[in-house]
Enzyme design. Structure first.
Site, PDB file in Angstrom:
ATOM      1  N   SER A 142       9.911   7.228 -17.147  1.00 54.17           N
ATOM      2  CA  SER A 142       8.818   6.307 -17.486  1.00 54.17           C
ATOM      3  C   SER A 142       8.170   6.778 -18.781  1.00 54.17           C
ATOM      4  O   SER A 142       8.359   7.929 -19.197  1.00 54.17           O
ATOM      5  CB  SER A 142       7.777   6.330 -16.360  1.00 54.17           C
ATOM      6  OG  SER A 142       6.577   5.693 -16.761  1.00 54.17           O
ATOM      7  N   TYR A 155       1.951   9.257 -10.109  1.00 54.13           N
ATOM      8  CA  TYR A 155       3.092   8.657 -10.823  1.00 54.13           C
ATOM      9  C   TYR A 155       3.378   9.453 -12.095  1.00 54.13           C
ATOM     10  O   TYR A 155       4.541   9.751 -12.401  1.00 54.13           O
ATOM     11  CB  TYR A 155       2.765   7.195 -11.145  1.00 54.13           C
ATOM     12  CG  TYR A 155       3.911   6.372 -11.683  1.00 54.13           C
ATOM     13  CD1 TYR A 155       4.847   5.799 -10.822  1.00 54.13           C
ATOM     14  CD2 TYR A 155       4.050   6.148 -13.045  1.00 54.13           C
ATOM     15  CE1 TYR A 155       5.886   5.028 -11.317  1.00 54.13           C
ATOM     16  CE2 TYR A 155       5.087   5.376 -13.542  1.00 54.13           C
ATOM     17  CZ  TYR A 155       5.999   4.815 -12.675  1.00 54.13           C
ATOM     18  OH  TYR A 155       7.038   4.042 -13.164  1.00 54.13           O
TER      19      TYR A 155
HETATM   20  P1  NAP Z   1      10.280  -2.878  -8.488  1.00 51.62           P
HETATM   21  O1  NAP Z   1      10.700  -4.276  -8.782  1.00 51.62           O
HETATM   22  O2  NAP Z   1       9.086  -2.613  -7.653  1.00 51.62           O
HETATM   23  O3  NAP Z   1      11.536  -2.084  -7.939  1.00 51.62           O
HETATM   24  C1  NAP Z   1      11.419  -0.848  -7.271  1.00 51.62           C
HETATM   25  C2  NAP Z   1      12.629  -0.669  -6.379  1.00 51.62           C
HETATM   26  O4  NAP Z   1      12.513   0.579  -5.673  1.00 51.62           O
HETATM   27  C3  NAP Z   1      12.727  -1.768  -5.320  1.00 51.62           C
HETATM   28  O5  NAP Z   1      14.071  -2.060  -5.090  1.00 51.62           O
HETATM   29  C4  NAP Z   1      12.107  -1.081  -4.133  1.00 51.62           C
HETATM   30  O6  NAP Z   1      12.459  -1.659  -2.887  1.00 51.62           O
HETATM   31  C5  NAP Z   1      12.679   0.294  -4.282  1.00 51.62           C
HETATM   32  N1  NAP Z   1      11.993   1.243  -3.435  1.00 51.62           N
HETATM   33  C6  NAP Z   1      10.694   1.619  -3.489  1.00 51.62           C
HETATM   34  N2  NAP Z   1      10.414   2.468  -2.481  1.00 51.62           N
HETATM   35  C7  NAP Z   1      11.555   2.626  -1.768  1.00 51.62           C
HETATM   36  C8  NAP Z   1      11.909   3.374  -0.613  1.00 51.62           C
HETATM   37  N3  NAP Z   1      11.028   4.121   0.044  1.00 51.62           N
HETATM   38  N4  NAP Z   1      13.188   3.293  -0.161  1.00 51.62           N
HETATM   39  C9  NAP Z   1      14.090   2.516  -0.785  1.00 51.62           C
HETATM   40  N5  NAP Z   1      13.822   1.790  -1.888  1.00 51.62           N
HETATM   41  C10 NAP Z   1      12.565   1.856  -2.380  1.00 51.62           C
HETATM   42  O7  NAP Z   1       9.933  -2.161  -9.864  1.00 51.62           O
HETATM   43  P2  NAP Z   1      10.822  -1.773 -11.138  1.00 51.62           P
HETATM   44  O8  NAP Z   1       9.896  -1.871 -12.277  1.00 51.62           O
HETATM   45  O9  NAP Z   1      12.127  -2.481 -11.176  1.00 51.62           O
HETATM   46  O10 NAP Z   1      11.037  -0.220 -10.842  1.00 51.62           O
HETATM   47  C11 NAP Z   1      12.282   0.420 -10.890  1.00 51.62           C
HETATM   48  C12 NAP Z   1      12.091   1.823 -11.454  1.00 51.62           C
HETATM   49  O11 NAP Z   1      11.643   1.718 -12.798  1.00 51.62           O
HETATM   50  C13 NAP Z   1      11.035   2.646 -10.722  1.00 51.62           C
HETATM   51  O12 NAP Z   1      11.457   3.991 -10.626  1.00 51.62           O
HETATM   52  C14 NAP Z   1       9.835   2.540 -11.647  1.00 51.62           C
HETATM   53  O13 NAP Z   1       8.954   3.612 -11.499  1.00 51.62           O
HETATM   54  C15 NAP Z   1      10.525   2.549 -12.984  1.00 51.62           C
HETATM   55  N6  NAP Z   1       9.739   2.074 -14.108  1.00 51.62           N
HETATM   56  C16 NAP Z   1       9.312   0.786 -14.176  1.00 51.62           C
HETATM   57  C17 NAP Z   1       8.574   0.373 -15.290  1.00 51.62           C
HETATM   58  C18 NAP Z   1       8.068  -1.022 -15.451  1.00 51.62           C
HETATM   59  O14 NAP Z   1       7.337  -1.291 -16.422  1.00 51.62           O
HETATM   60  N7  NAP Z   1       8.389  -1.966 -14.595  1.00 51.62           N
HETATM   61  C19 NAP Z   1       8.307   1.274 -16.309  1.00 51.62           C
HETATM   62  C20 NAP Z   1       8.764   2.572 -16.200  1.00 51.62           C
HETATM   63  C21 NAP Z   1       9.490   2.958 -15.103  1.00 51.62           C
HETATM   64  P3  NAP Z   1      11.465  -2.729  -2.174  1.00 51.62           P
HETATM   65  O15 NAP Z   1      11.714  -4.034  -2.870  1.00 51.62           O
HETATM   66  O16 NAP Z   1      11.902  -2.680  -0.774  1.00 51.62           O
HETATM   67  O17 NAP Z   1      10.057  -2.226  -2.395  1.00 51.62           O
END
Ligand code: NAP
Length: 250
Positions: A142, A155
């Site tokens: 991130s 985080y």
């Molecule tokens: P998201 O749409 O919320 O996706 C997160 C994913 O992680 C979902 O598939 C979620 O499943 C899964 N997850 C969370 N807790 C879990 C658990 N206990 N067991 C199994 N699966 C779990 O958000 P995203 O933005 O795509 O995030 C993906 C990654 O990118 C994360 O590591 C996040 O920190 C990182 N990130 C995102 C951003 C951003 O701006 N969006 C920026 C930097 C980093 P559920 O649908 O069941 O919750």
């Protein structure tokens, strides 16, 4: 020819039912990999998209908030796809609160899911990769691997830890032919950032700082994931690459 093809490779992507994980799983399949997806929610749409790309899709149901299921996740990947060449540690959560009110539960939940499970799933996959003499581990870090953020201390701690453990694993696994890198997405429009997108002030402040002038899309992360998964990056390891529309350059 430098190769960006993933033909014949077997990948495991966590948290691929939505957002960045879905975009990465589909891009790996389009580049030629068979893909197992592991998570707690039904990833039907992602499985369909992998199969539409002509690749094999395997669904593994697992809650990754504790280390309990991690060995099984790798075993089911190996059983379903015949091995594991690529691991993408994408699953992650975020908890927001003012510093005086931040709870131990919000600390543990984020650090356990985003950092502890990432390391131990990597360990389980690395055992296979070391034995076969090659492999790729890609961690989703991130901007908070570099910055402190606002109201998200667990985080920031977890994602800073992801950068550190990426380098630590890269050092130990390089002699075995396994590369470990991380992608640091900028502000990407997903469930993870829904609260920020909905907050008019924060949304404006964020957009004002992004030189590219827009929120990222999950697809914006996919090309870097394919690069880190492909032979083209065989001499790249221990890196945390920001894909952020220029945010960190400001
Ligand atoms: P998201 O749409 O919320 O996706 C997160 C994913 O992680 C979902 O598939 C979620 O499943 C899964 N997850 C969370 N807790 C879990 C658990 N206990 N067991 C199994 N699966 C779990 O958000 P995203 O933005 O795509 O995030 C993906 C990654 O990118 C994360 O590591 C996040 O920190 C990182 N990130 C995102 C951003 C951003 O701006 N969006 C920026 C930097 C980093 P559920 O649908 O069941 O919750």
């Amino acid at each position: 020819m430098i190769s960006f093809s993933l033909s014949g490779r077997r990948a495991l992507v966590t948290g691929a039912n939505t957002g960045i994980g879905q975009a990465i799983a589909v891009a790996l399949a389009q580049a030629g990999a068979d893909v197992a997806v592991a998570g707690r929610s039904a990833p039907d749409e992602t499985l369909d998209m992998i199969e539409a790309a002509g690749r094999r899709a395997v669904n593994i149901t697992a809650d990754l908030s504790s280390t309990g299921p991690l060995a099984r996740v790798v075993e089911e990947t190996v059983a379903g796809l015949g091995g594991i060449d690529i691991l993408v540690n994408n699953a992650g959560i975020i908890r927001r609160n003012d510093l005086p009110d931040f709870t131990e539960e919000d600390w543990d939940a984020v650090v356990d899911t985003n950092l502890k499970s990432l390391f131990f799933l990597s360990q389980a996959a690395a055992r296979h990769m070391m034995a076969q003499g090659c492999g790729k581990i890609i961690n989703i870090a991130s901007l908070l691997s570099f910055q402190g953020g606002i109201r998200v201390p667990s985080y920031a701690a977890a994602k800073s830890g992801v950068a550190g453990v990426t380098r630590a694993m890269a050092n130990e696994l390089a002699p075995a032919g396994v590369q470990v890198n991380a992608i640091a997405p900028g502000y990407i429009a997903t469930n993870n950032t829904a609260a920020l997108q909905a907050d008019e002030t924060r949304n404006r402040q964020i957009l004002e700082r992004i030189p590219t002038g827009r929120w990222g899309r999950p697809e914006d992360i996919a090309g870097t994931a394919v690069f880190f998964a492909a032979p083209a990056s065989d001499y790249v390891t221990g890196q945390v690459l920001a894909v952020d529309g220029g945010w960190l350059a400001r």
